[in-house]
Design a protein around this motif. Structure first.
Motif, mmCIF file in Angstrom:
data_model
loop_
_atom_site.group_PDB
_atom_site.id
_atom_site.type_symbol
_atom_site.label_atom_id
_atom_site.label_comp_id
_atom_site.label_asym_id
_atom_site.label_seq_id
_atom_site.Cartn_x
_atom_site.Cartn_y
_atom_site.Cartn_z
ATOM 1 N N LEU A 87 50.950 -55.100 57.197
ATOM 2 C CA LEU A 87 51.140 -53.750 56.653
ATOM 3 C C LEU A 87 49.969 -53.249 55.817
ATOM 4 N N LEU A 88 49.009 -54.108 55.515
ATOM 5 C CA LEU A 88 47.931 -53.715 54.610
ATOM 6 C C LEU A 88 47.127 -52.533 55.153
ATOM 7 N N ARG A 89 46.838 -52.552 56.442
ATOM 8 C CA ARG A 89 46.095 -51.432 57.048
ATOM 9 C C ARG A 89 46.901 -50.136 56.933
ATOM 10 N N GLY A 90 48.212 -50.232 57.191
ATOM 11 C CA GLY A 90 49.058 -49.049 57.070
ATOM 12 C C GLY A 90 49.155 -48.531 55.648
ATOM 13 N N MET A 91 49.111 -49.447 54.665
ATOM 14 C CA MET A 91 49.143 -49.013 53.268
ATOM 15 C C MET A 91 47.934 -48.150 52.943
ATOM 16 N N GLY A 92 46.771 -48.562 53.428
ATOM 17 C CA GLY A 92 45.565 -47.769 53.199
ATOM 18 C C GLY A 92 45.650 -46.408 53.855
ATOM 19 N N ASN A 93 46.171 -46.358 55.095
ATOM 20 C CA ASN A 93 46.313 -45.079 55.789
ATOM 21 C C ASN A 93 47.309 -44.168 55.077
ATOM 22 N N SER A 94 48.400 -44.740 54.576
ATOM 23 C CA SER A 94 49.388 -43.929 53.863
ATOM 24 C C SER A 94 48.797 -43.350 52.583
ATOM 25 N N MET A 95 47.970 -44.146 51.889
ATOM 26 C CA MET A 95 47.318 -43.642 50.688
ATOM 27 C C MET A 95 46.397 -42.470 51.003
ATOM 28 N N LEU A 96 45.784 -42.490 52.183
ATOM 29 C CA LEU A 96 44.827 -41.444 52.549
ATOM 30 C C LEU A 96 45.476 -40.063 52.609
ATOM 31 N N TYR A 97 46.764 -40.015 52.946
ATOM 32 C CA TYR A 97 47.399 -38.690 52.988
ATOM 33 C C TYR A 97 48.423 -38.490 51.870
ATOM 34 N N ALA A 98 49.042 -39.570 51.378
ATOM 35 C CA ALA A 98 50.070 -39.405 50.346
ATOM 36 C C ALA A 98 49.473 -38.946 49.019
ATOM 37 N N VAL A 99 48.337 -39.519 48.622
ATOM 38 C CA VAL A 99 47.743 -39.166 47.330
ATOM 39 C C VAL A 99 47.226 -37.726 47.315
ATOM 40 N N PRO A 100 46.373 -37.320 48.269
ATOM 41 C CA PRO A 100 45.917 -35.920 48.216
ATOM 42 C C PRO A 100 47.032 -34.917 48.435
#
Length: 313
Positions: A87-100
């Motif tokens: 899931l680590l790769r998915g966590m990074g991708n989720s951060m890319l859109y969830a934070v902004p």
């Protein structure tokens, strides 16, 4: 007599103390504590059950009760290791859109609420715009899935517009991340606006008017006065928006589609974790669920005090 009275008072904190203790343990208070303990168990037992399941071997899941801890032979952390690596790769991708998306929707909602409360213009237009924002809150995700897919797939075609970016070596699958940011910002602005408006209605009118009389523009009043005072409500909105965006699966399925995509968010990968022809790996799924929830838990811990202040105002 006085000695006896003093003795009776000392022991008789006895009668007074017993009465106080009796009043402290009244049936109503006991019932209240019982209800609170029952509610605590109701919410914590599922979490404890999931946590116990995540540290069991597949055999221990079958041999033990769900909420019971594993024995020495049934304990393992391999499920957590496998879940985190998957899931680590998915966590990074989720951060890319969830934070902004969280930050932008909160900021634009604050600006819109400021315009609906402080700016001087016709109240009738304010009422109409507020009604539109409120209506936007109640539009269900399912009602916009088809229009959303057509909008990004047929009309905008963002992947072609950003062709120069993909020429730099970035995977074109990340088009879905950009689409998710814009979609969640648009969908989050109504609820953020309504929340900020309710908060801004509690601000002192005299403070705003005195700043305006001193020659401060609307932009300066917002930047110097309203924005610094908005910290508690920003905490509320950021926690709410981040949780909603992080956990969303419907928009992700429409705009990213497959867990094999390079831009697949964590919820999309989690949906297929631990499933296969041989059955469901429940310990792996539980470990993945807890691992996925860590960022939202961290947000609650970081903004907990501001969240409590914002809710009570």
């Amino acid at each position: 007599m006085s000695t006896q009275n003093d003795d009776s008072n000392n022991d008789g904190t006895g009668s007074g103390g017993v009465g106080a203790r009796t009043r402290g343990l009244s049936p109503g208070r006991i019932g209240l504590y019982a209800v609170l303990l029952a509610m605590l168990a109701f919410y914590l037992v599922p979490i404890e059950t999931g946590l116990m399941t995540s540290i069991k071997t597949n055999g221990a899941v079958i041999e033990t009760l769900p909420y019971a801890p594993p024995g020495p032979d049934g304990f393992t952390l391999q499920k957590w290791e496998r879940a985190s690596s998957t899931l680590l790769r998915g966590m990074g991708n989720s951060m890319l859109y969830a934070v902004p998306a969280t930050v932008l929707s909160a900021f634009f909602g604050s600006l819109a609420a400021y315009g609906l409360t402080v700016a001087d213009w016709d109240e009738r237009y304010k009422a109409v715009l507020l009604a539109l924002f409120v209506a936007g809150i109640f539009i269900p995700y399912q009602a916009v899935l088809v229009p959303l897919s057509q909008f990004w797939g047929q009309y905008v075609q963002l992947e072609q517009l950003l062709g120069f970016v993909w020429d730099l070596g970035i995977d074109s699958d990340y088009t879905g991340i950009i689409e998710l940011v814009i979609t969640h910002v648009a969908y989050g602005i109504p609820i953020c606006t309504v929340l900020f408006r309710a908060y801004y209605k509690t601000l002192s009118d005299e403070m705003i008017e005195s700043a305006r009389l001193d020659g401060a523009s609307l932009r300066r009043v917002y930047r110097r006065i309203v924005l610094p005072l908005s910290t508690p409500m920003f905490a509320v909105v950021l926690i709410y928006q981040f949780t909603q965006i992080w956990n969303d699966l419907l928009f992700t399925l429409v705009l990213v589609a497959t867990e094999s995509s390079a831009a697949a968010p964590v919820v999309l990968i989690l949906a297929g974790l631990g499933t296969g022809m041989e059955g469901t790996d429940f310990p792996l799924r539980m470990a993945g669920a807890f691992f996925t929830a860590l960022p939202t838990l961290a947000v609650y811990i970081l903004f907990g005090e501001e969240f409590a202040e914002g809710v009570t105002t």
